[in-house]
Design an enzyme around this catalytic site. Structure first.
Site, PDB file in Angstrom:
ATOM      1  N   SER A   1      53.656  49.626  52.700  1.00 48.70           N
ATOM      2  CA  SER A   1      54.680  50.046  53.651  1.00 48.70           C
ATOM      3  C   SER A   1      54.187  51.237  54.485  1.00 48.70           C
ATOM      4  CB  SER A   1      55.959  50.378  52.878  1.00 48.70           C
ATOM      5  OG  SER A   1      57.038  50.535  53.726  1.00 48.70           O
TER       6      SER A   1
ATOM      7  N   ASP B   1      59.231  39.237  52.372  1.00 49.62           N
ATOM      8  CA  ASP B   1      59.394  40.564  52.966  1.00 49.62           C
ATOM      9  C   ASP B   1      59.786  40.395  54.429  1.00 49.62           C
ATOM     10  OD1 ASP B   1      59.189  43.125  53.954  1.00 49.62           O
ATOM     11  OD2 ASP B   1      57.222  43.531  53.106  1.00 49.62           O
TER      12      ASP B   1
ATOM     13  N   HIS C   1      60.704  43.283  50.542  1.00 51.51           N
ATOM     14  CA  HIS C   1      59.744  44.358  50.789  1.00 51.51           C
ATOM     15  C   HIS C   1      59.365  45.079  49.497  1.00 51.51           C
ATOM     16  CE1 HIS C   1      57.535  47.283  53.032  1.00 51.51           C
ATOM     17  NE2 HIS C   1      58.363  48.271  52.777  1.00 51.51           N
TER      18      HIS C   1
END
Lengths: 382, 203
Positions: free
Chosen positions: A156, A321, A354
């Site tokens: 991320s 995700d 995610h």
């Protein structure tokens, strides 16, 4: 028996590094100096070529693995990934976790004492960017005598830092592991961040960011921000599988209390988060996410932005995700291919959205382990 | 984890044939690269700059473990990750017959590569013909599947492939036909079990 117990790093003590020179931020603001809190795992080898920097995401920190000396019950946020015999094997690598500048886990941040005012920084703390983090991490690497990282990795927002490292310091990074990340946030992602920030900014207890002096915390705003964020880090399937339409008391109550299991879960997550996370840090982290866009300084071309990169890349995405979709990872791959860089790309099948990058998944871990095994076998590059 | 290269060349005669066409340091894309055996072979004997494309999770791990560049993707969805003329050679080894959008894939191969190389089992091999004459779908080391569970939806003979190339304005530059581990020159469409072609866009 859990595998983690067998391969644990044990209790880890955080360390601190003080930087006295003024630090110029990308925004033009300047910090008079700063302090970073970090942890290390494993042993730095003689030629200091086996270091891996693990960059954290929005709510992460320096405590990546092992058990915290401050709370021996608290395992690091990536303890399944990092440790002896784990994919990021601390028997082979010297791994560094650092709390980013502007964080709320010990590094200088909005809650820290501002020497100029004698008060917490609060609203006067500059908006820091991924570039600033990479610059400050490089200063830490200098102090630790690490000229070149074997790898810089993260998921991320952490993956964004890893990419920025390869762009800003090509000669200091041999490999980048860019996991569940993107070359920039999508419009929708920025919109989610804006709602989260608004929840905090409009909380009466926020006091323009200077709530410390008022002895209050904008808990409501922070809770809402976290609840919203949390929904987006999961997938529809994952939430349906975990909670379905389950009711806590078995029947409708015809009121506005907590009825559905998912409501209870979200409020619990919100409360837990609001109890320890700093509202200003949350604002600043989401802003760093929004601003990250290396193509912006390269005429809008990610390919051109990646031109200086010399590191080899492993890019990993997760099928469910939707905030950092596989398609965004493919854009990173395409930019690397364009520049003739070594790159491998794996799309992991996962239902956890995610958050998948933080979860234990045998195939995902095999991919990272296989890649890093080869990294461990090679030496420093000139 | 990986077999020695000498063994590989023995098991896969098409590997050696392909390697003979590829100059040192060439840029190579191997589509459906499996565990990366061919790429590893080409890296070893030709020092190619190679990338593989593969869909299988297990093969992705093998390729990464072998230190190869591999991109996880479905060939059928095209080669959008790759730019025009990015490669000297694009290889499709023992996969052509299992592709659904075959013509589109071959077109894509010649978009991203200067030349294409394909190898495939020759459905015109005499044993296959005999099997059909006897009323049964052929099963052989090259075609080990039952008709109901085969991935091979687009089997062809040497003549079929050459006709396909003519129709799609593809110039065949070279061909090697193997049977029983050696090269076949007499009646290749009958005695060849595996064919390897090198081709490019017609000028």
């Amino acid at each position: 028996m859990k595998l983690n117990a067998v391969h644990s790093l044990g209790v880890v003590t955080p360390q601190r590094m003080q930087f006295d020179a003024p630090f110029a931020c990308a925004s033009g603001a300047q910090l008079p100096g700063f302090e970073l809190v970090y942890e290390t795992y494993g042993t730095l080898n003689a030629d200091k070529s086996n270091a891996i920097l693990v960059c954290h995401a929005l709510s992460g920190h320096h405590h990546v693995a092992g058990l915290s000396s401050e709370d021996p019950k608290s395992a690091g946020w990536w303890d399944t990934m990092v440790g002896p015999g784990k994919p990021v094997d601390t028997n082979k690598f010297f791994v560094i976790g650092v709390n980013n500048l502007g964080g709320c886990h010990g590094s200088t941040g909005p809650g820290s004492h501002n020497p100029a005012s004698g008060q917490p920084y609060g609203s006067s703390f500059p908006v820091v960017t991924v570039d600033d983090w990479v610059a400050s991490q490089a200063l830490l690497a200098d102090r630790l005598g690490i000229r070149q990282f074997a790898a810089v990795m993260g998921g991320s927002l952490g993956g964004m830092q890893a990419m920025q490292w390869a762009i800003n310091f090509p000669e200091r990074v041999r490999h980048v592991l860019a996991i569940a990340t993107a070359p920039s946030l999508t419009t929708e992602n920025i919109a989610f961040n804006d709602v989260a920030r608004n929840a905090i900014l409009t909380d009466p207890d926020f006091h323009g960011g200077d709530f410390y002096q008022h002895g209050v915390v904008p808990t409501r705003g922070l809770r809402l921000a976290r609840m919203l964020g949390h929904i987006t880090y999961l997938s529809d399937d994952a939430m349906a599988g975990k909670f379905g339409r389950g009711l806590r008391s078995g029947d409708y109550q015809y009121g506005y209390g907590i009825e559905f299991e998912v409501e209870s879960y979200l409020r619990y997550q919100g409360d837990k988060f609001a109890a320890y996370f700093d509202a200003n840090t949350y604002l600043l982290m989401t802003k760093a996410l929004d601003y990250f866009d290396p193509a912006r300084l390269a005429g809008g071309s990610l390919r051109r932005a990646f031109a200086p990169v010399s590191a080899d890349f492993l890019v990993v995405s997760f099928s469910s995700d939707w905030r950092f979709s596989p398609q965004r990872s493919r854009q990173i791959v395409q930019a690397l291919l364009h520049n003739g860089r070594n790159v491998s790309y794996s799309e992991i099948t996962s239902t956890h959205g995610h958050d998948s990058f933080l979860m234990e998944n045998p195939h995902y871990f095999d991919v990272v382990r296989s890649y890093l095994n080869n990294v461990a076998a090679e030496g420093a590059r000139p | 984890m990986s077999r020695p290269l000498s063994l590989l060349a023995e098991e896969r005669p098409d590997f050696a044939a392909i390697a003979r066409w590829i100059p040192a340091n060439a840029r190579v894309l191997d589509l459906g690269c499996g565990d990366g055996s061919l790429l590893r072979y080409l890296k070893e004997v030709r020092a190619v700059r190679g990338y593989g494309v593969e869909i299988s999770d297990a093969d992705i791990v093998s390729c990464i473990a072998n230190g190869l560049n591999v991109i996880q993707n479905d060939l059928e969805s095209g080669l959008a990750d790759f730019e025009d003329n990015a490669f000297d050679f694009v290889i499709l080894s023992q996969t052509l017959q299992a592709t659904r959008h075959t013509a589109q894939l071959v077109r894509e191969m010649l978009r991203v590569g200067q030349q294409g190389i394909v190898s495939f089992p020759n459905f015109g091999h005499w044993k296959n013909r005999l099997s059909i004459l006897n009323g049964r779908m052929p099963i052989s080391p090259e075609l080990p599947y039952q008709w109901y569970d085969t991935p091979n939806v687009h089997l062809c003979t040497l003549h079929d492939f050459e006709a396909f190339c003519r129709e799609h304005r593809i110039e065949i530059l070279d061909r090697r036909v193997m049977g029983g581990g050696r090269e076949v020159s007499v009646l290749p469409n009958v005695f060849g079990s595996t064919a390897v072609y090198r081709f490019r866009r017609q000028a």
